[in-house]
Design a protein around this motif. Sequence first.
Motif, PDB file in Angstrom:
ATOM      1  N   LYS A  57      17.387  18.814 -13.721  1.00  0.00           N
ATOM      2  CA  LYS A  57      17.742  20.234 -13.708  1.00  0.00           C
ATOM      3  C   LYS A  57      17.474  20.820 -15.093  1.00  0.00           C
ATOM      4  CE  LYS A  57      21.222  19.472 -10.139  1.00  0.00           C
ATOM      5  NZ  LYS A  57      22.667  19.537  -9.784  1.00  0.00           N
ATOM      6  N   LYS A  58      16.434  21.653 -15.174  1.00  0.00           N
ATOM      7  CA  LYS A  58      16.031  22.264 -16.436  1.00  0.00           C
ATOM      8  C   LYS A  58      15.647  23.714 -16.212  1.00  0.00           C
ATOM      9  CE  LYS A  58      14.312  18.247 -19.028  1.00  0.00           C
ATOM     10  NZ  LYS A  58      13.139  17.688 -19.749  1.00  0.00           N
ATOM     11  N   TRP A  59      16.013  24.553 -17.152  1.00  0.00           N
ATOM     12  CA  TRP A  59      15.606  25.959 -17.192  1.00  0.00           C
ATOM     13  C   TRP A  59      15.957  26.709 -15.909  1.00  0.00           C
ATOM     14  CZ3 TRP A  59      11.008  22.619 -17.811  1.00  0.00           C
ATOM     15  CH2 TRP A  59      10.925  22.108 -19.102  1.00  0.00           C
ATOM     16  N   GLY A  60      17.023  26.287 -15.253  1.00  0.00           N
ATOM     17  CA  GLY A  60      17.425  26.965 -14.030  1.00  0.00           C
ATOM     18  C   GLY A  60      16.694  26.498 -12.790  1.00  0.00           C
ATOM     19  N   TYR A  61      15.904  25.433 -12.887  1.00  0.00           N
ATOM     20  CA  TYR A  61      15.160  24.903 -11.757  1.00  0.00           C
ATOM     21  C   TYR A  61      15.547  23.446 -11.532  1.00  0.00           C
ATOM     22  CZ  TYR A  61      12.085  28.957 -12.358  1.00  0.00           C
ATOM     23  OH  TYR A  61      11.595  30.224 -12.478  1.00  0.00           O
ATOM     24  N   CYS A  62      15.193  22.942 -10.365  1.00  0.00           N
ATOM     25  CA  CYS A  62      15.334  21.527 -10.035  1.00  0.00           C
ATOM     26  C   CYS A  62      13.923  20.961  -9.907  1.00  0.00           C
ATOM     27  CB  CYS A  62      16.119  21.357  -8.734  1.00  0.00           C
ATOM     28  SG  CYS A  62      16.694  19.680  -8.447  1.00  0.00           S
ATOM     29  N   LEU A  63      13.499  20.165 -10.883  1.00  0.00           N
ATOM     30  CA  LEU A  63      12.111  19.735 -10.995  1.00  0.00           C
ATOM     31  C   LEU A  63      12.007  18.224 -10.875  1.00  0.00           C
ATOM     32  CD1 LEU A  63      11.119  21.932 -14.080  1.00  0.00           C
ATOM     33  CD2 LEU A  63      10.887  22.510 -11.666  1.00  0.00           C
ATOM     34  N   GLY A  64      10.840  17.772 -10.417  1.00  0.00           N
ATOM     35  CA  GLY A  64      10.568  16.349 -10.335  1.00  0.00           C
ATOM     36  C   GLY A  64      10.143  15.805 -11.690  1.00  0.00           C
ATOM     37  N   ASN A  65      10.843  14.782 -12.170  1.00  0.00           N
ATOM     38  CA  ASN A  65      10.590  14.262 -13.514  1.00  0.00           C
ATOM     39  C   ASN A  65       9.665  13.043 -13.488  1.00  0.00           C
ATOM     40  OD1 ASN A  65      10.785  13.901 -16.293  1.00  0.00           O
ATOM     41  ND2 ASN A  65      12.638  12.650 -16.128  1.00  0.00           N
ATOM     42  N   SER A  66      10.029  12.024 -12.764  1.00  0.00           N
ATOM     43  CA  SER A  66       9.234  10.796 -12.716  1.00  0.00           C
ATOM     44  C   SER A  66       9.266  10.255 -11.292  1.00  0.00           C
ATOM     45  CB  SER A  66       9.790   9.745 -13.686  1.00  0.00           C
ATOM     46  OG  SER A  66      11.144   9.444 -13.361  1.00  0.00           O
ATOM     47  N   PRO A  67       8.170   9.634 -10.839  1.00  0.00           N
ATOM     48  CA  PRO A  67       8.135   9.122  -9.459  1.00  0.00           C
ATOM     49  C   PRO A  67       9.014   7.893  -9.297  1.00  0.00           C
ATOM     50  CG  PRO A  67       6.133   8.546 -10.630  1.00  0.00           C
ATOM     51  CD  PRO A  67       6.901   9.464 -11.540  1.00  0.00           C
ATOM     52  N   THR A  68       9.480   7.709  -8.086  1.00  0.00           N
ATOM     53  CA  THR A  68      10.321   6.551  -7.786  1.00  0.00           C
ATOM     54  C   THR A  68       9.487   5.294  -7.555  1.00  0.00           C
ATOM     55  OG1 THR A  68      10.309   7.199  -5.449  1.00  0.00           O
ATOM     56  CG2 THR A  68      12.142   7.966  -6.803  1.00  0.00           C
ATOM     57  N   GLU A  69       8.190   5.450  -7.289  1.00  0.00           N
ATOM     58  CA  GLU A  69       7.307   4.312  -7.080  1.00  0.00           C
ATOM     59  C   GLU A  69       6.297   4.230  -8.220  1.00  0.00           C
ATOM     60  OE1 GLU A  69       5.529   4.826  -3.311  1.00  0.00           O
ATOM     61  OE2 GLU A  69       7.397   4.563  -2.180  1.00  0.00           O
ATOM     62  N   LYS A  70       5.604   3.117  -8.275  1.00  0.00           N
ATOM     63  CA  LYS A  70       4.584   2.916  -9.299  1.00  0.00           C
ATOM     64  C   LYS A  70       3.295   3.612  -8.855  1.00  0.00           C
ATOM     65  CE  LYS A  70       6.495  -1.486 -10.862  1.00  0.00           C
ATOM     66  NZ  LYS A  70       6.228  -2.928 -11.069  1.00  0.00           N
ATOM     67  N   SER A  71       3.184   4.884  -9.194  1.00  0.00           N
ATOM     68  CA  SER A  71       2.039   5.677  -8.755  1.00  0.00           C
ATOM     69  C   SER A  71       1.179   6.145  -9.922  1.00  0.00           C
ATOM     70  CB  SER A  71       2.528   6.897  -7.968  1.00  0.00           C
ATOM     71  OG  SER A  71       3.380   7.690  -8.774  1.00  0.00           O
ATOM     72  N   TYR A  72       1.319   5.520 -11.078  1.00  0.00           N
ATOM     73  CA  TYR A  72       0.537   5.960 -12.234  1.00  0.00           C
ATOM     74  C   TYR A  72      -0.954   5.660 -12.036  1.00  0.00           C
ATOM     75  CZ  TYR A  72       5.131   6.269 -14.385  1.00  0.00           C
ATOM     76  OH  TYR A  72       6.426   6.589 -14.652  1.00  0.00           O
ATOM     77  N   ARG A  73      -1.254   4.517 -11.465  1.00  0.00           N
ATOM     78  CA  ARG A  73      -2.657   4.183 -11.231  1.00  0.00           C
ATOM     79  C   ARG A  73      -3.269   5.113 -10.187  1.00  0.00           C
ATOM     80  NH1 ARG A  73      -3.489  -2.055 -10.112  1.00  0.00           N
ATOM     81  NH2 ARG A  73      -5.646  -1.289 -10.128  1.00  0.00           N
ATOM     82  N   ALA A  74      -2.480   5.448  -9.171  1.00  0.00           N
ATOM     83  CA  ALA A  74      -2.987   6.355  -8.137  1.00  0.00           C
ATOM     84  C   ALA A  74      -3.249   7.749  -8.709  1.00  0.00           C
ATOM     85  CB  ALA A  74      -1.993   6.437  -6.981  1.00  0.00           C
ATOM     86  N   CYS A  75      -2.355   8.210  -9.584  1.00  0.00           N
ATOM     87  CA  CYS A  75      -2.556   9.519 -10.202  1.00  0.00           C
ATOM     88  C   CYS A  75      -3.773   9.514 -11.131  1.00  0.00           C
ATOM     89  CB  CYS A  75      -1.299   9.933 -10.972  1.00  0.00           C
ATOM     90  SG  CYS A  75       0.140  10.243  -9.941  1.00  0.00           S
ATOM     91  N   TYR A  76      -3.915   8.458 -11.888  1.00  0.00           N
ATOM     92  CA  TYR A  76      -5.075   8.364 -12.780  1.00  0.00           C
ATOM     93  C   TYR A  76      -6.369   8.288 -11.978  1.00  0.00           C
ATOM     94  CZ  TYR A  76      -8.290   6.553 -16.298  1.00  0.00           C
ATOM     95  OH  TYR A  76      -9.366   6.380 -17.120  1.00  0.00           O
ATOM     96  N   ARG A  77      -6.350   7.554 -10.882  1.00  0.00           N
ATOM     97  CA  ARG A  77      -7.533   7.463 -10.031  1.00  0.00           C
ATOM     98  C   ARG A  77      -7.868   8.819  -9.418  1.00  0.00           C
ATOM     99  NH1 ARG A  77      -5.589   4.483  -6.349  1.00  0.00           N
ATOM    100  NH2 ARG A  77      -5.662   2.577  -7.602  1.00  0.00           N
ATOM    101  N   ALA A  78      -6.830   9.591  -9.035  1.00  0.00           N
ATOM    102  CA  ALA A  78      -7.074  10.914  -8.456  1.00  0.00           C
ATOM    103  C   ALA A  78      -7.639  11.873  -9.502  1.00  0.00           C
ATOM    104  CB  ALA A  78      -5.784  11.468  -7.869  1.00  0.00           C
ATOM    105  N   MET A  79      -7.144  11.789 -10.743  1.00  0.00           N
ATOM    106  CA  MET A  79      -7.638  12.689 -11.796  1.00  0.00           C
ATOM    107  C   MET A  79      -9.071  12.383 -12.194  1.00  0.00           C
ATOM    108  SD  MET A  79      -4.442  13.355 -14.377  1.00  0.00           S
ATOM    109  CE  MET A  79      -4.161  11.622 -14.685  1.00  0.00           C
TER     110      MET A  79
END
Length: 290
Positions: A57-79
Amino acid sequence: KKQAEKAVHQKKEQSKTKCRKARRRHINLVAEFNHRQRKNIWLETHIWHAKRFHMVKKWGYCLGNSPTEKSYRACYRAMTKHCLLQDLSYYCCLELKGKENELLKQLARICSIDTGLTFQEACCLSGRFEGSLNLYQADRYPEDMLGPVTFIWKPRDGSENRQLWIWVHPSLKQDILRELKAIFQCSEPEEICITEPVTTSIQEEKHGEVVTSLGKKRKKEDKEGEKAVPVKKIIGDGTRDPFQSYSWIAQTTGVAISDRSMEILRYRLIGPLSHSVLTETLRAASVQTV
């Protein structure tokens, strides 16, 4: 024989009872979601993120901070090979309307050509490209920096009146909005935002009666009861009082400043296939002139 009849009777009773998740579900999800957004506003993609991310909860919003699964490789592959989408709707949008000469004259006071790009850049002024720059207090460059912003002009339509959207971080919104209202002398509120309170519906009034009557099966209410709950329209970020004005106008120049936060969604696409995704997803509308 009695044991067999008893077993069949128990199976029929169990089939009528709902699971614990269904029994604990709120009768009207829209009213429940609006009730949970009293302090922190949800983005349009909140439900999707809440199931897969650790929320903060930041700046009056509810935002996603970090994924619950190991998805860093998937995100890097998508980028690097495909496309990655980010929801930046928590950025605040300030809309300026007025004559082009008057807008550029006053906006030149809060930026400097020494830092690079300004609001008067030809490629940005035409509305083809988005620009970014640092804003300062009026006539105070290089001191009293307000913060970085991005902007985009609406393409010209043959009129001298232009429309400008400035995107700012929610932590900088109040300071930049105060400075814009000061340089354009916009003090008169043009519109006042009054959000309708979420009233209790017929379903919620009967909810207590349904809970007290144990052993009875819940029945669906009629459609009139579902329509009794108005959908709450959220305007502005979570740090602003919803009963405050969200649009101001200057009586002398006619320049209007509006807070369009959470009204215009903003997404960022990263990757080599970003343009391909946009061309396959969006279709140009046919312009019909009457």
